[in-house]
Design an enzyme around this catalytic site. Sequence first.
Site, PDB file in Angstrom:
ATOM      1  N   HIS A  15       8.588 -43.888 -27.756  1.00 51.73           N
ATOM      2  CA  HIS A  15       9.963 -43.604 -27.327  1.00 51.73           C
ATOM      3  C   HIS A  15      10.258 -42.105 -27.320  1.00 51.73           C
ATOM      4  O   HIS A  15       9.992 -41.413 -28.303  1.00 51.73           O
ATOM      5  CB  HIS A  15      10.923 -44.311 -28.295  1.00 51.73           C
ATOM      6  N   GLU A  42       7.750 -43.276 -23.027  1.00 46.64           N
ATOM      7  CA  GLU A  42       9.056 -43.309 -22.361  1.00 46.64           C
ATOM      8  C   GLU A  42       9.676 -41.956 -22.572  1.00 46.64           C
ATOM      9  O   GLU A  42       9.559 -41.366 -23.653  1.00 46.64           O
ATOM     10  CB  GLU A  42       9.933 -44.393 -23.001  1.00 46.64           C
ATOM     11  N   ASP A  44      13.282 -39.374 -21.083  1.00 42.42           N
ATOM     12  CA  ASP A  44      14.559 -39.355 -20.350  1.00 42.42           C
ATOM     13  C   ASP A  44      14.606 -38.144 -19.426  1.00 42.42           C
ATOM     14  O   ASP A  44      14.251 -37.033 -19.837  1.00 42.42           O
ATOM     15  CB  ASP A  44      15.727 -39.262 -21.346  1.00 42.42           C
ATOM     16  N   HIS A  57      17.856 -36.195 -23.282  1.00 44.39           N
ATOM     17  CA  HIS A  57      18.573 -37.460 -23.457  1.00 44.39           C
ATOM     18  C   HIS A  57      20.079 -37.301 -23.274  1.00 44.39           C
ATOM     19  O   HIS A  57      20.711 -38.082 -22.572  1.00 44.39           O
ATOM     20  CB  HIS A  57      18.276 -38.033 -24.844  1.00 44.39           C
ATOM     21  N   GLU A 117      12.873 -42.804 -17.756  1.00 39.59           N
ATOM     22  CA  GLU A 117      14.264 -43.266 -17.773  1.00 39.59           C
ATOM     23  C   GLU A 117      15.143 -42.252 -17.059  1.00 39.59           C
ATOM     24  O   GLU A 117      15.252 -41.094 -17.489  1.00 39.59           O
ATOM     25  CB  GLU A 117      14.771 -43.502 -19.199  1.00 39.59           C
TER      26      GLU A 117
HETATM   27  O1  G3P Z   1      14.366 -46.796 -22.359  1.00 39.04           O
HETATM   28  C1  G3P Z   1      14.624 -47.321 -23.618  1.00 39.04           C
HETATM   29  C2  G3P Z   1      15.555 -46.444 -24.401  1.00 39.04           C
HETATM   30  O2  G3P Z   1      15.132 -45.119 -24.319  1.00 39.04           O
HETATM   31  C3  G3P Z   1      16.981 -46.547 -23.926  1.00 39.04           C
HETATM   32  O3  G3P Z   1      17.889 -45.925 -24.761  1.00 39.04           O
HETATM   33  O4  G3P Z   1      19.380 -44.103 -25.396  1.00 39.04           O
HETATM   34  O5  G3P Z   1      17.070 -44.133 -26.269  1.00 39.04           O
HETATM   35  O6  G3P Z   1      17.489 -43.587 -23.887  1.00 39.04           O
HETATM   36  P1  G3P Z   1      17.952 -44.359 -25.090  1.00 39.04           P
HETATM   37 MG    MG Z   2      15.460 -43.411 -23.073  1.00 43.01          MG
END
Ligand code: G3P
Ligand code: MG
Length: 254
Positions: A15, A42, A44, A57, A117
């Site tokens: 993450h 993953e 952002d 993020h 993302e």
């Molecule tokens: O993509 C999964 C997760 O990253 C979504 O929530 O707020 O951590 O970007 P967040």
């Molecule tokens: Mg995310």
Amino acid sequence: MLNTTRWPYPRIIAHRGGGTVAPENTLVALKVAASMGFGGVEFDVKLAKFGVPILMHDDTLDRTTDASGPVVDRDAAELRSLDAGIWFANEFAGEHVPTFEAAVTLCRSLGLWANVEIKPDDDNPEETGRIVAGMAARWWKDASPAPLLSSFSEAALAAARDAAPALPRALLVDEVPADWLERVKALGCRALHCRHDGITPELVAAVHEAGLGILAYTVNDPGLAYALFEMGVDAVVTDELRDIRPDFLTGHGR
Ligand code: G3P
Ligand code: MG
């Protein structure tokens, strides 16, 4: 049993790149994930000034850099001059806010698959979806498997679909809406990404019945990860890279 046509991607995904091990959404985070054996990350992506996509993020710089204010007010050169590591730990001082292009280049050189993302500000979902998808399609041309674009923003996903129809997409949801299947189909998504506590065996069965994949975020407890995989979830996104390791499923005989 995993259906690799439905989910041809890694099943344990780091993450924000480095989870709790490295500062989120940085190049060092991607390197740490790769060094720990992760095949998938993953991260952002949002737009900085002049529509340049960068890894971040939040809408503002305050939490994860040594500056403050909206990300969209800074150009990529200004962002590069900020420190995006020291907030996390002194050993990461000097880490920059990377451009999406730099992150893609690094992922490709490390052999890392990515769940990108798309994280628009409230007022630019279409622009963010269009730019991120277009660049992802160009920079990951011929990648197999292709990166998976996801977003909580249906407007961003629709723009991504129009800009790069061949790139796979996933709808991210917080609460699972009653009409999730209609929404996913309208956007041509191949997967539903759900907050882990909204996932039930019935939902997993319905998602699979529709020929779609299902991913759980953010899963930081190994027992919970195991229970979700037992339920049939295809993949989990985790911060706890040391506890839910890339070989987690092998370790559990699956
Ligand atoms: O993509 C999964 C997760 O990253 C979504 O929530 O707020 O951590 O970007 P967040
Ligand atoms: Mg995310």
